[in-house]
Motif scaffolding. Structure first.
Motif, PDB file in Angstrom:
ATOM      1  N   PHE A  55      31.499  44.646 102.049  1.00  0.00           N
ATOM      2  CA  PHE A  55      31.911  44.292 100.702  1.00  0.00           C
ATOM      3  C   PHE A  55      33.424  44.301 100.537  1.00  0.00           C
ATOM      4  N   GLY A  56      34.101  44.491 101.672  1.00  0.00           N
ATOM      5  CA  GLY A  56      35.560  44.540 101.648  1.00  0.00           C
ATOM      6  C   GLY A  56      36.189  43.327 100.991  1.00  0.00           C
ATOM      7  N   PHE A  57      35.722  42.133 101.319  1.00  0.00           N
ATOM      8  CA  PHE A  57      36.377  40.931 100.779  1.00  0.00           C
ATOM      9  C   PHE A  57      36.134  40.813  99.283  1.00  0.00           C
ATOM     10  N   ILE A  58      35.020  41.351  98.833  1.00  0.00           N
ATOM     11  CA  ILE A  58      34.749  41.330  97.394  1.00  0.00           C
ATOM     12  C   ILE A  58      35.620  42.363  96.675  1.00  0.00           C
ATOM     13  N   SER A  59      35.651  43.577  97.236  1.00  0.00           N
ATOM     14  CA  SER A  59      36.395  44.623  96.545  1.00  0.00           C
ATOM     15  C   SER A  59      37.903  44.367  96.603  1.00  0.00           C
ATOM     16  N   LYS A  60      38.377  43.738  97.678  1.00  0.00           N
ATOM     17  CA  LYS A  60      39.814  43.422  97.760  1.00  0.00           C
ATOM     18  C   LYS A  60      40.239  42.457  96.661  1.00  0.00           C
ATOM     19  N   ASP A  61      39.420  41.440  96.427  1.00  0.00           N
ATOM     20  CA  ASP A  61      39.774  40.474  95.386  1.00  0.00           C
ATOM     21  C   ASP A  61      39.776  41.142  94.011  1.00  0.00           C
ATOM     22  N   ALA A  62      38.752  41.937  93.747  1.00  0.00           N
ATOM     23  CA  ALA A  62      38.700  42.632  92.458  1.00  0.00           C
ATOM     24  C   ALA A  62      39.899  43.586  92.325  1.00  0.00           C
ATOM     25  N   SER A  63      40.204  44.333  93.393  1.00  0.00           N
ATOM     26  CA  SER A  63      41.347  45.258  93.337  1.00  0.00           C
ATOM     27  C   SER A  63      42.647  44.534  93.039  1.00  0.00           C
ATOM     28  N   SER A  64      42.841  43.385  93.666  1.00  0.00           N
ATOM     29  CA  SER A  64      44.120  42.714  93.455  1.00  0.00           C
ATOM     30  C   SER A  64      44.209  42.209  92.015  1.00  0.00           C
ATOM     31  N   LYS A  65      43.084  41.826  91.436  1.00  0.00           N
ATOM     32  CA  LYS A  65      43.109  41.374  90.040  1.00  0.00           C
ATOM     33  C   LYS A  65      43.331  42.548  89.085  1.00  0.00           C
ATOM     34  N   ILE A  66      42.733  43.691  89.405  1.00  0.00           N
ATOM     35  CA  ILE A  66      42.990  44.893  88.599  1.00  0.00           C
ATOM     36  C   ILE A  66      44.484  45.208  88.640  1.00  0.00           C
ATOM     37  N   GLN A  67      45.067  45.091  89.831  1.00  0.00           N
ATOM     38  CA  GLN A  67      46.492  45.406  89.987  1.00  0.00           C
ATOM     39  C   GLN A  67      47.393  44.455  89.199  1.00  0.00           C
ATOM     40  N   ILE A  68      47.058  43.180  89.224  1.00  0.00           N
ATOM     41  CA  ILE A  68      47.857  42.202  88.455  1.00  0.00           C
ATOM     42  C   ILE A  68      47.875  42.595  86.974  1.00  0.00           C
ATOM     43  N   LEU A  69      46.696  42.960  86.457  1.00  0.00           N
ATOM     44  CA  LEU A  69      46.611  43.310  85.040  1.00  0.00           C
ATOM     45  C   LEU A  69      47.305  44.645  84.750  1.00  0.00           C
ATOM     46  N   ARG A  70      47.195  45.595  85.702  1.00  0.00           N
ATOM     47  CA  ARG A  70      47.904  46.867  85.507  1.00  0.00           C
ATOM     48  C   ARG A  70      49.405  46.654  85.456  1.00  0.00           C
ATOM     49  N   ASN A  71      49.884  45.719  86.282  1.00  0.00           N
ATOM     50  CA  ASN A  71      51.319  45.438  86.278  1.00  0.00           C
ATOM     51  C   ASN A  71      51.783  44.921  84.913  1.00  0.00           C
ATOM     52  N   PHE A  72      50.963  44.057  84.280  1.00  0.00           N
ATOM     53  CA  PHE A  72      51.300  43.614  82.929  1.00  0.00           C
ATOM     54  C   PHE A  72      51.327  44.807  81.964  1.00  0.00           C
ATOM     55  N   LEU A  73      50.291  45.626  82.087  1.00  0.00           N
ATOM     56  CA  LEU A  73      50.143  46.775  81.185  1.00  0.00           C
ATOM     57  C   LEU A  73      51.312  47.752  81.323  1.00  0.00           C
ATOM     58  N   ASN A  74      51.824  47.894  82.544  1.00  0.00           N
ATOM     59  CA  ASN A  74      52.933  48.826  82.768  1.00  0.00           C
ATOM     60  C   ASN A  74      54.289  48.148  82.709  1.00  0.00           C
ATOM     61  N   GLY A  75      54.280  46.841  82.431  1.00  0.00           N
ATOM     62  CA  GLY A  75      55.531  46.087  82.443  1.00  0.00           C
ATOM     63  C   GLY A  75      56.250  46.117  81.106  1.00  0.00           C
ATOM     64  N   GLU A  76      57.293  45.300  81.034  1.00  0.00           N
ATOM     65  CA  GLU A  76      58.151  45.241  79.843  1.00  0.00           C
ATOM     66  C   GLU A  76      57.395  44.943  78.556  1.00  0.00           C
ATOM     67  N   SER A  77      56.411  44.027  78.655  1.00  0.00           N
ATOM     68  CA  SER A  77      55.656  43.639  77.461  1.00  0.00           C
ATOM     69  C   SER A  77      54.328  44.372  77.383  1.00  0.00           C
ATOM     70  N   GLY A  78      54.266  45.530  78.020  1.00  0.00           N
ATOM     71  CA  GLY A  78      53.027  46.285  78.123  1.00  0.00           C
ATOM     72  C   GLY A  78      52.265  46.470  76.820  1.00  0.00           C
ATOM     73  N   SER A  79      52.981  46.697  75.734  1.00  0.00           N
ATOM     74  CA  SER A  79      52.291  46.958  74.465  1.00  0.00           C
ATOM     75  C   SER A  79      51.498  45.738  73.995  1.00  0.00           C
TER      76      SER A  79
END
Ligand code: 1PW
Length: 215
Positions: A51-75
């Motif tokens: 399930f590595g290829f599935i979980s990797k894709d989901a993880s990278s998408k979670i990370q993209i969204l976390r970056n927005f959340l922790n970024g300049e426009s996070g609020s």
């Protein structure tokens, strides 16, 4: 998995994150949505390398969204509703074809949202399955009814192969680490309506803004 590996994982806790997702006025709080997804990824990783290829894709998408959340426009990313409003008003979404915003919050979350429908269908089948139910068949049927339509042939093929490697129903329940099969079924009965509600609220929001097909 060995008992010692089980200590800090329980599928119920992971699904509980989705309970925290809904604010009093029924908006989807991104932080908790991502926490729910991180739990699902943890679970996928426990199912084995296939399930590595599935979980990797989901993880990278979670990370993209976390970056927005922790970024300049996070609020602006506090809820999925505020994210959609902010990104649309500021023209931060490629609506027709991939251009200057290939990884917008809206398109990234849409991928997780579609996968959540698969999860919902699969867990519902699992919940109502008989003792001799085949997890691989339940998983494949749910996938074919939902997420598969958005995937190219090669991904559908790989997913189909991965499903065949799923452990049987009882072993699958054990990986969940929730308790007896009866307790798993009861837990799913409690947790699934919440996942359904989060899915539906997101679906209506995306439909209202005509975002269901963004590239
Ligand atoms: C056993 C319970 C499992 C529930 C977890 C569900 C996770 C679903 C992830 C499927 C990913 C398959 C491989 C990746 C495909 C991507 O191309 C695709 N991503 C998703 C989440 O569908 C589309 O993303 P892209 O390529 O447009 O960035």
């Amino acid at each position: 998995p060995a008992a010692s590996e089980n200590q800090n994982f329980c599928f119920k806790d992971e699904l509980d994150a989705f309970k925290l997702c809904l604010s009093p006025n029924k908006e989807v709080i991104l932080e908790h949505y991502l926490a729910g997804w991180s739990g699902l990824v943890k679970f996928l990783n426990r199912l084995g390398n296939v399930f590595g290829f599935i979980s990797k894709d989901a993880s990278s998408k979670i990370q993209i969204l976390r970056n927005f959340l922790n970024g300049e426009s996070g609020s602006e990313y506090f809820t999925v509703q505020s994210m959609v409003k902010y990104e649309l008003e500021n023209k931060l979404v490629d609506l027709k074809k991939a251009g200057s915003h290939p990884e917008s919050g809206c398109r990234t979350l849409l991928r997780l949202h579609r996968a959540l429908r698969w999860l919902e269908l699969f867990l519902e089948r699992l919940r109502t399955s008989q003792e001799d139910g085949k997890t691989s068949a339940m998983c494949a049927e749910s996938y074919n009814e939902s997420l598969a339509q958005f995937h190219p042939w090669v991904v559908r093929k790989a997913a189909g192969l991965a499903f065949c490697m799923l452990p049987g129903r009882l072993a699958f329940f054990e990986v969940m680490n929730v308790g007896t099969p009866d307790q798993v079924v009861a837990m799913l009965g409690e947790a699934l309506p919440v996942v359904t509600e989060v899915y539906q609220i997101t679906q209506e929001l995306y439909a209202k803004h005509d975002l269901l097909d963004i590239p």
